[in-house]
Write a protein that holds these residues in place. Structure first.
Motif: not given
Length: 72
Positions: A1, A3, A23, A63-67
């Motif tokens: 995650m 930010k 961050n 807020d970026r979530n990368v999978t």
């Protein structure tokens, strides 16, 4: 995650320019961010293709979530 804090400025030619801070310390102190942005404008140290930074337009936390998936 991951930010980031995205600072959005209006330029002298009416465009939007952004400065991204990785961050950011949370919780975000909105008054401190606005004051810092005004100081950045007053220092006149950043120039963009759209001209100098001229006004504070806003700020936001992204807020970026990368999978990632491994492809075999």
């Amino acid at each position: 995650m991951a930010k980031t804090l995205e600072l959005q400025f209006g330029t002298e030619f009416g465009k939007t320019a952004r400065i991204v801070v990785d961050n950011p310390k949370e919780p975000i102190d909105e008054a401190a961010v606005k004051q810092a942005m005004e100081q950045i404008i007053a220092a006149n140290v950043f120039y963009t293709a759209s001209g100098n930074l001229a006004v504070v337009k806003g700020a936001r936390v992204v807020d970026r979530n990368v999978t990632e998936y491994e492809m075999i």
